[in-house]
Write an enzyme that holds these catalytic residues in place. Structure first.
Site, short mmCIF file in Angstrom:
data_model
loop_
_atom_site.label_atom_id
_atom_site.label_comp_id
_atom_site.label_asym_id
_atom_site.label_seq_id
_atom_site.Cartn_x
_atom_site.Cartn_y
_atom_site.Cartn_z
N HIS A 282 33.93 32.98 -21.41
CA HIS A 282 33.46 33.49 -20.12
C HIS A 282 34.29 32.99 -18.94
O HIS A 282 33.97 33.29 -17.79
CB HIS A 282 31.99 33.10 -19.91
CG HIS A 282 31.10 33.53 -21.05
ND1 HIS A 282 30.72 34.83 -21.24
CD2 HIS A 282 30.56 32.81 -22.06
CE1 HIS A 282 29.96 34.91 -22.32
NE2 HIS A 282 29.85 33.70 -22.84
N ARG A 283 35.35 32.24 -19.25
CA ARG A 283 36.18 31.70 -18.17
C ARG A 283 36.81 32.80 -17.34
O ARG A 283 36.88 32.72 -16.11
CB ARG A 283 37.24 30.77 -18.75
CG ARG A 283 38.05 30.04 -17.67
CD ARG A 283 39.00 29.02 -18.27
NE ARG A 283 38.27 27.85 -18.73
CZ ARG A 283 38.17 27.47 -20.00
NH1 ARG A 283 38.73 28.20 -20.95
NH2 ARG A 283 37.52 26.38 -20.34
#
Length: 372
Positions: A282-283
């Protein structure tokens, strides 16, 4: 004392707009997490990083702190400044130009994070910390040339600090922490080897730079470099008004970025875009949102739009695309634009109504919980 070579003006750099945009966005919001610039030698990678440091506005610091502590942000203070404040000491404040810290490829962990003097702690009960590179770079620019040749463990340390904004050193049950918020700029020549995918993902933004082919732009590069080498002071003086204008614009965007708003439709667009491209983790989603807000602030707006998301995705996604043995991990901005248009169109008026209804139900439930 050796006289430092004059820095080439950022605004005089010809072309390479994507690289300059990535650097400016990180200058506006250091929380984005840095940029990796990949390209062959002679494409202006280090020139751009040093030029950015020279034009950034001065910052307020606790004058005698080696950590460049921000006097207006007590929650970020180093342990030393916290202890001084609690003892009632006065904290002198001054203005300081941001530092440009060049990390050598041979740097060790202790050189990067700093060291605690265990002997003094045990024998005298004193906690003594020797600052490292991260302390020196706080609120400045940390530049790592040939980052692909740096020890993986050291790269991990740098990326952790860039993401968290703090450096914590622990030895024998003794710990020390200080702020470590900086613009991390890594440069590399892919011909000398690449970074592992796990480390690539840790860089918030990535840009591939190539030599400029257009004859007129190449001519401009020649003319400007000859002028700079002939009379550097006069050359910088000619570009000073544009440098000052850019510096003021970055400063204004820094003040505005936390006020930039977004809604659930924007979050849906970002999340659907990254999931449709099979981006792991999810970075990337967080990076796109932070970069979009920084770009909106750069444009003087307090609301992100389609263009902000697209330009942020262009910098945050390509180096995270999965690489196969016979595939080229690239994606054009037009392709991402088409993908984003499709995603945005999926958010219909019905979705807006459903979100509004859900929010209303949550508000009603919350009121019931607090009602007597």
């Amino acid at each position: 004392m050796t006289k430092r070579a004059p820095v080439y003006p950022f605004t005089a750099i010809v072309g390479q707009e994507r690289m300059k945009r990535a650097l400016i966005l990180n200058a506006i919001d250091m929380r984005i997490g840095g940029v990796l610039i990949r390209g062959e030698r002679g494409t202006g990678k280090s020139t751009a990083a040093r030029a950015l440091a020279a034009l950034l506005p001065e910052v307020r610091v606790v004058a005698d702190s080696p950590f460049n502590d921000d006097p207006d942000q007590p929650s970020t203070w180093s342990d030393v400044v916290h202890e001084r404040y609690e003892r009632g000491e006065e904290l002198p404040v001054s203005m300081r130009r941001i530092r440009f810290v060049d990390l050598p490829v041979s740097a060790t962990e202790d050189r990067v994070v700093g060291t605690l003097d265990i002997e003094k702690a045990i024998q005298r009960g004193e906690r003594h910390f020797e600052p490292g590179v991260l302390a020196n770079a706080n609120r400045g620019i940390l530049y790592v040339d040939e980052v692909n040749l740096l020890d993986d463990h050291v790269v991990d340390l740098l990326l952790d600090s860039a993401a968290m904004g703090i450096n914590v050193v622990e030895r024998e049950g003794i710990s020390f922490s200080h702020p470590a918020r900086f613009i991390l700029v890594g440069t590399m020549n892919p011909e000398e080897g690449d970074l592992r995918p796990q480390l690539l993902d840790r860089f918030a933004l990535s840009v591939d730079v190539t030599s400029i082919d257009a004859a007129r732009e190449r001519m401009q590069i020649l003319e400007r470099h000859i002028a700079s080498e002939t009379d550097a002071d006069s050359f910088r003086e000619d570009w000073a008004p544009r440098e000052e204008q850019l510096s003021q614009r970055i400063a204004a965007a820094r003040e505005l970025v936390d006020e930039v708003a977004y809604d659930r439709r924007d979050l849906y667009a970002i999340a659907t875009l990254t999931s449709s491209l099979h981006i792991d983790g999810h970075r990337a989603d967080l990076v796109i949102l932070k970069s979009a807000r920084a770009h909106a602030a750069w444009q003087g707006r307090t609301r992100i739009n389609h263009e902000d998301i697209l330009l942020a995705a262009e910098l945050a996604i390509p180096h995270r695309l999965k690489r196969g043995p016979f595939t080229d991990a690239t994606m054009s901005i037009d392709a991402m634009g088409d993908q984003l248009d499709q995603v945005m169109s999926e958010w219909s008026e019905g979705d807006d109504a459903a979100e509004a209804s859900a929010d209303s139900e949550e508000e009603q439930a919350a009121k019931k919980k607090v009602s007597p």
